[in-house]
Design a protein around this motif. Structure first.
Motif, short mmCIF file in Angstrom:
data_model
loop_
_atom_site.label_atom_id
_atom_site.label_comp_id
_atom_site.label_asym_id
_atom_site.label_seq_id
_atom_site.Cartn_x
_atom_site.Cartn_y
_atom_site.Cartn_z
N UNK A 1 -38.10 36.51 59.11
CA UNK A 1 -37.44 36.12 57.85
C UNK A 1 -36.64 34.83 57.99
N UNK A 2 -37.25 33.82 58.57
CA UNK A 2 -36.55 32.54 58.78
C UNK A 2 -35.23 32.74 59.54
N UNK A 3 -35.20 33.75 60.36
CA UNK A 3 -34.02 33.98 61.19
C UNK A 3 -32.98 34.91 60.58
N UNK A 4 -33.19 35.28 59.34
CA UNK A 4 -32.19 36.12 58.65
C UNK A 4 -32.57 37.59 58.69
N UNK A 5 -32.60 38.14 59.86
CA UNK A 5 -33.02 39.53 60.04
C UNK A 5 -31.86 40.42 60.49
N UNK A 6 -30.67 39.86 60.59
CA UNK A 6 -29.61 40.61 61.29
C UNK A 6 -29.22 41.92 60.62
N UNK A 7 -29.29 41.96 59.30
CA UNK A 7 -28.94 43.22 58.64
C UNK A 7 -30.19 44.03 58.31
N UNK A 8 -31.32 43.53 58.81
CA UNK A 8 -32.59 44.20 58.49
C UNK A 8 -33.28 44.61 59.80
N UNK A 9 -34.59 44.61 59.76
CA UNK A 9 -35.36 44.96 60.95
C UNK A 9 -35.58 43.70 61.80
N UNK A 10 -35.29 43.80 63.06
CA UNK A 10 -35.49 42.64 63.95
C UNK A 10 -36.98 42.41 64.20
N UNK A 11 -37.37 41.16 64.46
CA UNK A 11 -38.79 40.85 64.73
C UNK A 11 -39.19 41.28 66.15
N UNK A 12 -39.21 42.59 66.34
CA UNK A 12 -39.44 43.14 67.68
C UNK A 12 -40.84 42.83 68.22
N UNK A 13 -41.85 42.94 67.35
CA UNK A 13 -43.20 42.66 67.84
C UNK A 13 -43.31 41.22 68.33
N UNK A 14 -42.80 40.31 67.51
CA UNK A 14 -42.88 38.90 67.89
C UNK A 14 -42.13 38.61 69.18
N UNK A 15 -40.94 39.18 69.29
CA UNK A 15 -40.13 38.94 70.49
C UNK A 15 -40.80 39.57 71.72
N UNK A 16 -41.39 40.76 71.52
CA UNK A 16 -42.07 41.42 72.64
C UNK A 16 -43.26 40.58 73.12
N UNK A 17 -44.02 40.04 72.17
CA UNK A 17 -45.18 39.23 72.54
C UNK A 17 -44.72 37.93 73.23
N UNK A 18 -43.63 37.35 72.71
CA UNK A 18 -43.07 36.15 73.34
C UNK A 18 -42.69 36.45 74.79
N UNK A 19 -42.07 37.59 75.00
CA UNK A 19 -41.66 37.97 76.34
C UNK A 19 -42.88 38.18 77.24
N UNK A 20 -43.94 38.79 76.67
CA UNK A 20 -45.17 39.00 77.46
C UNK A 20 -45.72 37.65 77.93
#
Lengths: 377, 377
Positions: free
Chosen positions: A205-224
């Motif tokens: 969400x253009x970085x505005x996820x703090x009160x919502x669901x975090x971009x976990x899939x994206x971050x997990x793939x980035x970490x992979x």
């Protein structure tokens, strides 16, 4: 918790600087909070301070066991403590969380005082030089005018380099491990994959996820993607081989090999501890870091490095190829700078600076000991 | 369109086999359509057939210019044509689209005759051995009983290997380029990143996106991860260096380096031509390929390879490290198998088999010429 030769329970401290902190970009950040830990005691002439710099997703918690979670061991606990290579009986060790991170120092998940909301993408781009300048403020606050040594691996090594050229009059010795004055375009390519994985996750969400669901899939793939660069062909072979996951059949579409399960597990585990926006800002800091910035050339920048320096790399690190360290050492030698270069044979790849402690300890201890004796004759 | 020494306009043909085609998994696929192209003329004793096998995202369109789009040049046009290394004045060349792909052969985007809808994830896992068996059906249909040669690079090289051990009585010569009898766990790690990028794209919808929006972001990111493995540290340096994108400022959060722009552009361009499910099935085929499967050991499998063989690799290919080809050649030599091994010096990494044509042409021409003369004395 095994506390033998350990610092025992340690506590992360925080200091907030309310004055204007000007960034390399010309933008201003205020206030700036820095999370830090210290180990050992600053001696009376303040000559025994060692600054330890952490890598991309590290924290100020470099050694001992955390007061918040006594199972949480510092990321360089094997290197720092009483009678360890960075001996807290002798040295006063400081480690601070870098600017832009999410472990207590000001970063994109911090509250923007002008809006009362989290910065998110309103956070300014920060550079490694900015991180170093924030650390300098911390040292000023702690009353430390000279650094007996600055040390770090990976992004921490880049900070140690930057420290040595930005403050040549402060840094007496530096230990630069698995790092370079700028990353390769291939390393940037891995960061690109990680960046797109995050920003294309609809939850970002253009970085505005703090009160919502975090971009976990994206971050997990980035970490992979990042994880691949921390290992090596040799460590992939020895760690996983081509073993299939437990009870999986190769002919199932959803079957997976152990290497895949490992990357997935660690990718998602990472999302529990790290902020996606911080990850983006730190990748950016890594990408844009170029030691030569402001000095005209790489060579002119390295000419400023006056510290007695130890450069350490590991044979299978493909994220920071050996030729990068060769280049730096060659340049410095032409300026007559004392440079000690040690290449440690390891299959662990880039991660070796967090794993190959036998050799790393011996080399670090001997370098510091010699420098300490020389200083105190 | 430069048609000098070219086949000119060529046409992709299709054949559909309606009998039951049993896969290595035990599952059955029917009908099986194979898209293919042929160049040159099969001689009267049918002794001049060369099967060319394409890589991961290639097609049957290996040479000449497509009848659908006369700007579309075959992927190995530099290697195949009149007076080229694979000389269509002399040889009858066949190239077919692999099973599971999306360029005319049956794959997950094909219609499942039992449901009238696209297979999507109902498509069975296919293996490289299955791809080769489908090619064998095509050769039977074309009346080809012997292959003068089978040749391919990357996944194409893996097919050439598989051909040589599954049908040792058919393959007279084989050219195996930038390939191995099984991929490394590090290569699998890149596939893992690609796989997660696709399946975590909300548009993927468990593979049922055909009448909706395709998972373009996921597929583009998967391609970016793959793209890293096709290049090398050296080619990243020479192609991009650390140049910033046009008019970008390093202090902008959204700024990007040329390497990033290149990966993004090519990643998204790829989504216009490739099906995400096909990509997943082909990654799977690559991951699970192990030459030894069914033969007890790698060594026993390679013992079956009787063809006069040329193994070619390139110095900077880290996707298929040299030690893999060393291992195969060493094993075959212990069995007294004639193996010719050529390592070509190139900065292009894995992609070199699609770029380093001067050396590749010379080596291929000389190998084929010698074999052809020997056969026709």
């Amino acid at each position: 918790m095994d506390k033998e030769n350990s610092l025992g329970i340690v506590k992360t401290l925080h200091v907030t600087f309310k004055d204007e902190f000007f960034l390399e970009s010309g933008r201003m950040l205020s206030p700036v909070t820095i999370a830090y830990e210290t180990y050992g005691t600053l001696n009376s002439d303040k000559s025994n301070a060692i600054l330890v710099c952490h890598a991309l997703t590290g924290s100020a918690h470099a050694a001992g066991y955390s007061s918040n979670d006594e199972n949480s061991k510092g990321w360089w606990n094997e290197m720092i403590g009483p009678n360890k290579p960075i001996d807290t009986n002798k040295y006063f060790v400081v480690c601070s969380n870098i600017l832009g991170s999410c472990y207590g120092s000001t970063g994109p998940s911090s509250i923007d005082p002008y809006t009362g909301s989290r910065y998110a993408l309103k956070f300014p781009v920060v550079t490694i030089r900015d991180m170093v300048k924030a650390q300098k403020k911390l040292l000023d606050y702690l009353g430390i005018e000279k650094l007996f040594c600055v040390a770090g691996g990976s992004l921490g090594g880049m900070q140690a380099l930057e420290w040595s050229i930005t403050y040549p009059e402060i840094v007496e010795n530096s230990i630069i491990i698995s790092a370079a004055g700028r990353i390769t375009p291939m390393a940037m390519a891995f960061n690109t994959v990680g960046r797109y994985a995050i920003i294309k996750d609809p939850n970002w969400q253009e970085g505005n996820y703090y009160d919502k669901t975090a971009p976990k899939d994206g971050l997990a793939i980035a970490r992979m993607a990042g994880h691949i660069t921390y290992l090596s062909d040799a460590s992939f072979n020895s760690k996983f081989g081509r073993r299939l996951g437990h009870q999986d059949s190769i002919f199932d579409f959803s079957s997976s090999f152990e290497v895949e399960n490992y990357l997935r597990y660690n990718g998602y585990k990472f999302t529990e501890r790290f902020d996606a926006n911080s990850y983006l800002y730190l990748l950016k800091a890594m990408d844009i870091f170029d030691l030569s910035y402001g000095y005209g050339s790489y060579s002119e920048a390295l000419k400023r490095l006056k510290a007695n320096s130890l450069f350490i790399d590991f044979t299978t690190d493909f994220l920071f190829p050996a030729y990068q360290m060769d280049e730096m050492c060659d340049i410095m030698k032409t300026y007559g700078n004392k440079v000690e270069r040690v290449t440690i044979d390891s299959d662990y790849g880039h991660d070796a600076f967090l794993l190959e402690f036998d050799d790393l300890s011996a080399v670090t201890f001997s370098f510091l000991e010699k420098a300490w004796r020389k200083k105190n004759v």
